[in-house]
Design a protein around this motif. Structure first.
Motif, PDB file in Angstrom:
ATOM      1  N   GLY A   4     -29.553  20.029  26.190  1.00 32.95           N
ATOM      2  CA  GLY A   4     -29.848  18.731  25.590  1.00 32.95           C
ATOM      3  C   GLY A   4     -29.959  18.776  24.081  1.00 32.95           C
ATOM      4  O   GLY A   4     -30.289  19.801  23.489  1.00 32.95           O
ATOM      5  N   TRP A   5     -29.685  17.633  23.440  1.00 34.88           N
ATOM      6  CA  TRP A   5     -29.797  17.480  21.990  1.00 34.88           C
ATOM      7  C   TRP A   5     -30.819  16.388  21.669  1.00 34.88           C
ATOM      8  O   TRP A   5     -30.882  15.366  22.344  1.00 34.88           O
ATOM      9  N   LEU A   6     -31.595  16.628  20.638  1.00 36.82           N
ATOM     10  CA  LEU A   6     -32.512  15.629  20.099  1.00 36.82           C
ATOM     11  C   LEU A   6     -32.099  15.293  18.677  1.00 36.82           C
ATOM     12  O   LEU A   6     -31.471  16.106  17.994  1.00 36.82           O
ATOM     13  N   VAL A   7     -32.445  14.095  18.227  1.00 36.16           N
ATOM     14  CA  VAL A   7     -32.124  13.697  16.856  1.00 36.16           C
ATOM     15  C   VAL A   7     -33.037  14.429  15.891  1.00 36.16           C
ATOM     16  O   VAL A   7     -34.259  14.448  16.053  1.00 36.16           O
ATOM     17  N   ASP A   8     -32.452  15.060  14.886  1.00 37.83           N
ATOM     18  CA  ASP A   8     -33.200  15.674  13.788  1.00 37.83           C
ATOM     19  C   ASP A   8     -33.407  14.578  12.750  1.00 37.83           C
ATOM     20  O   ASP A   8     -32.461  14.172  12.068  1.00 37.83           O
ATOM     21  N   GLU A   9     -34.610  14.071  12.653  1.00 38.59           N
ATOM     22  CA  GLU A   9     -34.878  12.879  11.840  1.00 38.59           C
ATOM     23  C   GLU A   9     -34.446  13.051  10.382  1.00 38.59           C
ATOM     24  O   GLU A   9     -33.864  12.144   9.789  1.00 38.59           O
ATOM     25  N   GLU A  10     -34.731  14.216   9.804  1.00 40.56           N
ATOM     26  CA  GLU A  10     -34.403  14.428   8.385  1.00 40.56           C
ATOM     27  C   GLU A  10     -32.888  14.474   8.178  1.00 40.56           C
ATOM     28  O   GLU A  10     -32.342  13.778   7.316  1.00 40.56           O
ATOM     29  N   ALA A  11     -32.193  15.299   8.961  1.00 43.68           N
ATOM     30  CA  ALA A  11     -30.743  15.445   8.798  1.00 43.68           C
ATOM     31  C   ALA A  11     -30.000  14.181   9.223  1.00 43.68           C
ATOM     32  O   ALA A  11     -28.963  13.833   8.639  1.00 43.68           O
ATOM     33  N   SER A  12     -30.516  13.467  10.233  1.00 41.54           N
ATOM     34  CA  SER A  12     -29.827  12.263  10.704  1.00 41.54           C
ATOM     35  C   SER A  12     -29.803  11.175   9.632  1.00 41.54           C
ATOM     36  O   SER A  12     -28.871  10.366   9.583  1.00 41.54           O
ATOM     37  N   GLN A  13     -30.814  11.155   8.765  1.00 45.74           N
ATOM     38  CA  GLN A  13     -30.815  10.181   7.670  1.00 45.74           C
ATOM     39  C   GLN A  13     -29.665  10.443   6.704  1.00 45.74           C
ATOM     40  O   GLN A  13     -29.071   9.509   6.146  1.00 45.74           O
ATOM     41  N   VAL A  14     -29.345  11.721   6.504  1.00 46.04           N
ATOM     42  CA  VAL A  14     -28.220  12.077   5.631  1.00 46.04           C
ATOM     43  C   VAL A  14     -26.906  11.654   6.281  1.00 46.04           C
ATOM     44  O   VAL A  14     -26.014  11.135   5.611  1.00 46.04           O
ATOM     45  N   VAL A  15     -26.797  11.866   7.596  1.00 44.54           N
ATOM     46  CA  VAL A  15     -25.586  11.455   8.321  1.00 44.54           C
ATOM     47  C   VAL A  15     -25.395   9.938   8.201  1.00 44.54           C
ATOM     48  O   VAL A  15     -24.293   9.453   7.916  1.00 44.54           O
ATOM     49  N   LYS A  16     -26.470   9.174   8.396  1.00 47.29           N
ATOM     50  CA  LYS A  16     -26.387   7.715   8.260  1.00 47.29           C
ATOM     51  C   LYS A  16     -25.994   7.308   6.841  1.00 47.29           C
ATOM     52  O   LYS A  16     -25.209   6.373   6.650  1.00 47.29           O
ATOM     53  N   TYR A  17     -26.531   8.029   5.871  1.00 46.21           N
ATOM     54  CA  TYR A  17     -26.228   7.753   4.463  1.00 46.21           C
ATOM     55  C   TYR A  17     -24.744   7.980   4.179  1.00 46.21           C
ATOM     56  O   TYR A  17     -24.091   7.187   3.488  1.00 46.21           O
ATOM     57  N   ILE A  18     -24.179   9.039   4.752  1.00 47.86           N
ATOM     58  CA  ILE A  18     -22.757   9.347   4.569  1.00 47.86           C
ATOM     59  C   ILE A  18     -21.897   8.234   5.144  1.00 47.86           C
ATOM     60  O   ILE A  18     -20.937   7.776   4.507  1.00 47.86           O
ATOM     61  N   PHE A  19     -22.232   7.757   6.348  1.00 44.52           N
ATOM     62  CA  PHE A  19     -21.457   6.671   6.960  1.00 44.52           C
ATOM     63  C   PHE A  19     -21.629   5.369   6.179  1.00 44.52           C
ATOM     64  O   PHE A  19     -20.686   4.580   6.061  1.00 44.52           O
ATOM     65  N   THR A  20     -22.827   5.135   5.642  1.00 46.14           N
ATOM     66  CA  THR A  20     -23.057   3.928   4.835  1.00 46.14           C
ATOM     67  C   THR A  20     -22.204   3.951   3.577  1.00 46.14           C
ATOM     68  O   THR A  20     -21.580   2.939   3.226  1.00 46.14           O
ATOM     69  N   LEU A  21     -22.160   5.095   2.898  1.00 47.03           N
ATOM     70  CA  LEU A  21     -21.345   5.212   1.689  1.00 47.03           C
ATOM     71  C   LEU A  21     -19.864   4.989   2.001  1.00 47.03           C
ATOM     72  O   LEU A  21     -19.147   4.359   1.225  1.00 47.03           O
TER      73      LEU A  21
END
Length: 545
Positions: free
Chosen positions: A179-196
């Motif tokens: 199983g995988w869980l969301v890494d809160e800190e790193a996931s914010q960077v992933v969201k930021y990349i998609f937003t940009l």
């Protein structure tokens, strides 16, 4: 050239992951003990270990082996000793070449202890059997590879993630091995990349922004967290490469699905990873929490296929890649210079070249375009949110009419293509029988079969494309609901943002200017994502009637 007594004795050890499962007898420490004991008992001088831990014997592209080979070719090795022939390699052709040609050329003696193999005695019976032993070692590698592939295929088809490298943005679930869980800190960077990216920035610009903002790159972040990663940490932990950003933008796993069989290898000898076409991949949805919405992910993939040329000035427009000529359909180019004020930046049809091109001067200033688009978007958002029921009923009817006609045309083409595929199969069988019976020569058979095969390949691609288009047309109602939800999301929007533009708009079509009234009038048409053109003026008339 060194004298024989000055040359080193190379003690070579190798252990693969498969061998490690067999127990201590294959371990590096056990091999070292056996080799060192043998070297001392037989008085071989200057023993030096060369080790490959975790490397398959099917390839000789191993760092320890290559270092030893460099020493051999430099004339600094007198003897090579291995525990047995399987430790040296499991490719019979390459193993024989190194032992019988490369080592012989450099006057290097080769010894495999457990196989009683020693090149100093070429007439030994054990040496005669070496080729057979090498073949069995290769057969073992082939058999092991087949078993591993079969196990991985079964796991992949069940939906178990085959990757051992968890994507950046996730971490292992301690309660579930796979199983995988969301890494809160790193996931914010992933969201930021998609937003940009949704705002119109390319991978190079995104990488530059992350580097300037001192964001730890994925490898450095995993090292900081004490997690395993196959990548070596770079000198600058804040440096982001374009490839890293591209890999993140293209990973469908961020939408909450498992994707297996994304790559393949040709054989146990060729370890190069090749991309599998999407139709051969296995996708399992909702297997772990999503970081990116599927709609945003799909939009980003669409945007990345419409890459636009960057201006030399470094200026960019949120409309780049979205603006088209309403007459010829060509993209309109964003034009600017270092000397332009913002109001002078403009878009012009790519097919217009000072009256020498194939289209007229479709031209619009960027500030005017922004004003017109924002005004239309604001009216659409307001109408959808205030008169949702009427908007839904009218658009459903329009989409139904357009969809039914489009599906009818595509289904007709699909039936025709499938019928021709069946006909080609029959023709090929008949051609083969005529060739066997001597009615058709081998040369003519080869030419005609190639023609049939090419036509079949083209038809199969056409059939797949038609089926996808029909499926998309049949999803129009779902797309309408999704667009309505997006419109509700922007009810409080007070200015046009690149993200909102990319999420709502598919394309903007610029009409030729109308100067009949003595003033220049510029018309535009906006195709909205998922539903196309919205007849706003007609909807407003019907609502007020």
């Amino acid at each position: 050239m060194l004298r024989a007594t000055e040359k080193i004795t190379a003690l070579y050890c190798r252990l693969s992951q498969e061998d490690a499962n067999e127990g201590e007898s294959y371990s590096i420490s056990n091999q070292k003990n056996i080799l060192m004991k043998y070297a001392k008992e037989h008085r071989f001088p200057h023993p030096v270990f060369f080790v490959d831990d975790g490397y398959s014997g099917t390839s000789f592209d191993r760092p320890g082996f290559q270092n030893m080979l460099d020493e051999i070719e430099a004339g600094r090795v007198g003897v090579v000793i291995v525990k047995d022939l399987s430790r040296f390699g499991r490719n019979s052709a390459m193993t024989g070449m190194y032992i019988n040609i490369t080592f012989a050329k450099h006057e290097v003696r080769f010894i495999a202890i457990n196989d009683n193999f020693d090149t100093i005695d070429p007439n030994s019976v054990d040496n005669d059997f070496a080729g057979i032993k090498n073949w069995f070692n290769e057969f073992y590698a082939r058999d092991t590879s087949r078993k591993i592939r079969a196990v991985n295929k079964a796991k992949g088809e069940r939906g178990e993630p085959l990757t051992t490298n968890i994507p950046y943005g996730y971490k292992k679930d301690p309660d579930t091995p796979k199983g995988w869980l969301v890494d809160e800190e790193a996931s914010q960077v992933v969201k930021y990349i998609f937003t940009l990216c949704m705002e119109g920035r390319g991978p190079m610009q995104i990488a530059k922004a992350l580097t300037e903002e001192k964001v730890l790159n994925p490898t450095a972040y995993k090292h900081q967290q004490g997690r395993k990663t196959p990548n070596k940490e770079s000198a600058d932990p804040f440096h982001w490469s374009t490839n890293t950003v591209v890999n993140i933008l293209e990973r469908r796993e961020y939408t909450g699905c498992t994707v297996n069989f994304k790559t393949y290898t040709n054989s146990i000898w060729d370890k190069k990873q090749r991309d599998n076409p999407e139709e051969k991949q296995a996708v399992f949805y909702n297997t772990h929490p999503a970081i990116i919405e599927p709609e945003v992910f799909d939009k980003v993939q669409e945007m990345r296929q419409q890459r636009h040329r960057r201006t030399k000035t470094g200026k960019s427009s949120m409309f780049s890649g979205l603006v088209y000529c309403a007459d010829c359909g060509a993209k309109m180019r964003y034009c600017t210079t270092s000397y332009f004020e913002k109001r002078q930046d403009h878009f012009v049809c790519a097919n217009y070249r000072s009256n020498t091109g194939s289209c007229s001067a479709h031209f619009i200033r960027a500030v005017v375009l922004e004003e017109l688009v924002w005004m239309h978007m604001r009216e659409v958002i307001s109408y959808v949110t205030h008169y949702e029921a009427h908007f839904r009923s009218v658009m459903e009817e329009r989409l139904k009419l357009a969809t039914s006609e489009a599906i009818k045309v595509r289904r007709k083409k699909l039936v025709k293509a499938e019928k021709r595929l069946d006909e080609l199969d029959r023709l090929f069988i008949r051609l083969y029988e005529d060739n066997v019976g001597g009615k058709v020569s081998d040369e003519r058979f080869a030419m005609m079969s190639k023609t049939y095969e090419d036509e079949q390949a083209a038809l199969k691609n056409e059939v797949q494309a038609l089926r996808r288009e029909i499926e998309m047309q049949e999803r129009q109602t779902d797309d309408l609901e999704q667009f309505i939800q997006r419109a509700h999301k922007y009810t409080e929007l007070d200015e046009l943002t690149p993200y909102a533009l990319r999420e709502l708009v598919k394309g903007i079509y610029i009409e030729a200017p109308d100067k009949s009234s003595g003033k220049r009038r510029q018309g535009i048409r906006i195709a909205y994502d998922l539903i196309g053109f919205i007849p706003l003026s007609e909807l407003e008339k019907e609502e007020t009637a």
